[in-house]
Enzyme design. Structure first.
Site, PDB file in Angstrom:
ATOM      1  N   CYS A  36       0.940  -1.495  -0.043  1.00 29.58           N
ATOM      2  CA  CYS A  36       0.170   0.032   0.107  1.00 29.58           C
ATOM      3  C   CYS A  36       0.778   1.381   0.000  1.00 29.58           C
ATOM      4  O   CYS A  36       0.576   2.078  -0.308  1.00 29.58           O
ATOM      5  CB  CYS A  36      -1.207  -0.206   1.501  1.00 29.58           C
ATOM      6  SG  CYS A  36      -0.080   0.152   2.850  1.00 29.58           S
ATOM      7  N   ALA A  37       2.062   1.528   0.065  1.00 33.81           N
ATOM      8  CA  ALA A  37       2.888   2.550   0.400  1.00 33.81           C
ATOM      9  C   ALA A  37       3.451   3.291  -0.853  1.00 33.81           C
ATOM     10  O   ALA A  37       3.258   2.246  -1.849  1.00 33.81           O
ATOM     11  CB  ALA A  37       3.899   2.458   1.066  1.00 33.81           C
ATOM     12  N   GLY A  69      -1.153   7.198  -1.135  1.00 29.93           N
ATOM     13  CA  GLY A  69      -2.544   7.166  -2.239  1.00 29.93           C
ATOM     14  C   GLY A  69      -3.485   6.490  -2.567  1.00 29.93           C
ATOM     15  O   GLY A  69      -4.511   6.834  -2.127  1.00 29.93           O
ATOM     16  N   LYS A  70      -3.879   5.704  -2.995  1.00 27.17           N
ATOM     17  CA  LYS A  70      -4.208   4.199  -3.283  1.00 27.17           C
ATOM     18  C   LYS A  70      -5.675   4.216  -2.514  1.00 27.17           C
ATOM     19  O   LYS A  70      -6.612   3.898  -2.307  1.00 27.17           O
ATOM     20  CB  LYS A  70      -4.489   3.183  -4.101  1.00 27.17           C
ATOM     21  CG  LYS A  70      -3.863   3.474  -5.179  1.00 27.17           C
ATOM     22  CD  LYS A  70      -3.040   2.903  -6.241  1.00 27.17           C
ATOM     23  CE  LYS A  70      -1.871   3.356  -7.293  1.00 27.17           C
ATOM     24  NZ  LYS A  70      -0.816   3.349  -6.323  1.00 27.17           N
ATOM     25  N   ASP A 100       4.662  -9.278   4.990  1.00 27.04           N
ATOM     26  CA  ASP A 100       5.161  -9.460   4.091  1.00 27.04           C
ATOM     27  C   ASP A 100       3.797  -9.859   3.472  1.00 27.04           C
ATOM     28  O   ASP A 100       2.575 -10.929   4.200  1.00 27.04           O
ATOM     29  CB  ASP A 100       5.760 -10.535   3.687  1.00 27.04           C
ATOM     30  CG  ASP A 100       5.934 -11.129   2.033  1.00 27.04           C
ATOM     31  OD1 ASP A 100       5.515 -11.228   1.451  1.00 27.04           O
ATOM     32  OD2 ASP A 100       7.594 -11.834   1.890  1.00 27.04           O
ATOM     33  N   CYS A 127       3.049   0.703 -12.185  1.00 25.73           N
ATOM     34  CA  CYS A 127       3.664   1.257 -12.369  1.00 25.73           C
ATOM     35  C   CYS A 127       4.742   1.101 -13.631  1.00 25.73           C
ATOM     36  O   CYS A 127       5.523   1.428 -13.760  1.00 25.73           O
ATOM     37  CB  CYS A 127       4.110   2.476 -11.412  1.00 25.73           C
ATOM     38  SG  CYS A 127       5.308   1.765 -10.554  1.00 25.73           S
TER      39      CYS A 127
END
EC number: 2.1.1.176
Length: 434
Positions: free
Chosen positions: A252-253, A256-257, A301, A373
């Site tokens: 998640c880091a 933003g999402k 993890d 990305c």
């Protein structure tokens, strides 16, 4: 500290493989006068962005390469060449200030070499560049292996893709719809004299005409707006979460999402946000706090579900998988230096492990949105194809919309010079427990 010296120290750490630019530069910026921080950042990022071309030129200019112990002098040379080729800094100032940094590095012997090489570059630069640019790797500013991979994947888009990777990225905002709609915030920006436009694909997105300090943005501290690229903003909309659902945001880091999911669907039962290290969750906590949002954060993890999953199924999963980040090179140009050809296969393997591990935590009828990305098919469409082939209970859902290009599986966005980053999405539904 001299901005050229600060940029040199950061770039040298990157060239030596000791740090990323985003890790090496901030400590150096702290040593520079506030008025010089913009120049420091421009020199470090610019030299990293154009390193393949600058390195090819340096090889023509030097009689022999610098020793490994002199990576800092090598970095200083690249920064000097960058100033001569890509900035409006007067050549005498660029050369003089750069050469002078050798004393600060306690390597006075290098002053003569730097001075001679930079002055020759000033005199013969156009001729030498014409020779250097015969090599597409230098002309397009990408390592040979990466250029080959991009050409194989995107032959028709190669020049535009490289141009986008070498461009300065835009600053894009995400309006927090809990505090109001985009049009109202656009009006506030106009009133504040900040030029901006609505993004093409994200209903919450605004692209600024020029980057701004976030402290200048109306309501930033109060959580009314965040900085997030338009391509990344598509995740929350495509996941289509509903009230009462339990959602997992894996990897998640910086959050933003995670925050966008909570902004777009305030009535979720719970958002569980997982990332590998506690240090990576610091930014997530900061963003949640500023925006007034709540999520259950877990440092673990994501593959080791036995260590963190409570057994309650998720109705939605966002897997923003670790990847080569080849879609965001313009924001992190040192990716060109850090990535190696073998990384792609290793990352694709990791992505497969994450998909396999997280799938059992998804409820039958639930949806998993896979995102990267990256612009590499091996990490995107190929990864999804392999997962579908080994997972009978998984089916792909269509991703309709005007954005990106339809792939054998999922949709790919390529970075645009005046638009979004490179991103990939695929949407899967669990039709059975198999």
């Amino acid at each position: 500290m001299n901005p050229r010296l600060a940029a040199c120290q950061a770039l040298a750490a990157v060239l030596a493989g000791r740090a990323s630019l985003s890790g090496a530069l901030p400590p150096q910026l702290d040593k520079v006068a506030p008025r010089d921080r913009g120049l420091t950042q421009e020199l470090a990022f610019g030299a990293a962005r154009w390193q393949p071309r600058l390195q090819a030129l340096a090889a023509r200019l030097l009689q022999k390469p610098f020793k490994a112990a002199d990576t800092d002098i090598h970095a200083l040379l690249l920064i000097g060449l960058y100033q001569l080729l890509y900035t409006r800094i007067p050549p005498h100032a660029a050369i003089g200030e750069t050469v002078g940094c050798a004393d600060k590095l306690k390597k006075g012997w290098a002053k003569g070499v730097l001075n001679a090489v930079l002055r020759r570059a000033q005199r013969e630069g156009e001729t030498l560049l014409a020779e250097v640019d015969r090599d597409p790797s230098a002309r397009l500013g990408h390592p040979r292996w990466l250029l080959k991979a991009l050409k194989q994947a995107w032959p028709e888009q190669l020049d535009a893709l490289c141009a986008a990777n070498n461009a300065h990225p835009p600053m894009t905002l995400r309006v927090n719809r809990r505090h109001g709609e985009r049009d109202a915030y656009l009006a506030e920006l106009a009133e504040a004299g900040i030029k901006a436009r609505a993004c093409d694909y994200s209903r919450d997105g605004i692209q600024l005409a020029a980057p701004r300090d976030v402290r200048e943005l109306p309501g930033f501290a109060e959580g009314r707006v965040s900085v997030q690229d338009e391509a990344a903003q598509l995740a929350a909309e495509q996941l289509e979460s509903a009230p009462g659902q339990r959602v997992l945001d894996a990897c998640c880091a910086p959050g933003g999402k995670t925050c966008h999911l909570l902004e777009t669907q305030p009535e979720l039962a719970e958002v569980v946000a997982v990332d590998l290290e506690e240090s990576r969750l610091v930014r997530v906590r900061e963003n949640l706090q500023r925006l007034g949002l709540q999520a259950s954060l877990v440092a673990a993890d994501a593959r080791a579900t036995g260590e963190w999953w409570d057994g309650k199924p998720f109705q939605r999963i966002l897997l923003d998988a670790p990847c080569s980040a080849t879609g965001v090179i313009r924001r992190h140009p040192d990716i060109k230096l850090a990535r190696k050809p073998e990384d792609i296969a290793a990352l694709a393997h990791l992505q497969g492990e994450l998909l396999d591990a997280l799938w059992p935590t998804l409820e039958v009828g639930g949806v998993l949105l896979y995102a990267t990305c990256s612009v590499m098919p091996a990490e995107n469409s190929d990864s999804i194809a392999a997962f579908l082939a080994r997972t009978p209970g998984a089916r792909e859902l269509d991703l309709p919309g005007p954005w990106g290009m339809k792939q054998p599986h999922g949709r790919q966005l390529l970075p645009q010079v005046e638009g979004h980053d490179g991103f990939y999405y695929a949407k899967l539904i669990k039709i059975s427990a198999r």
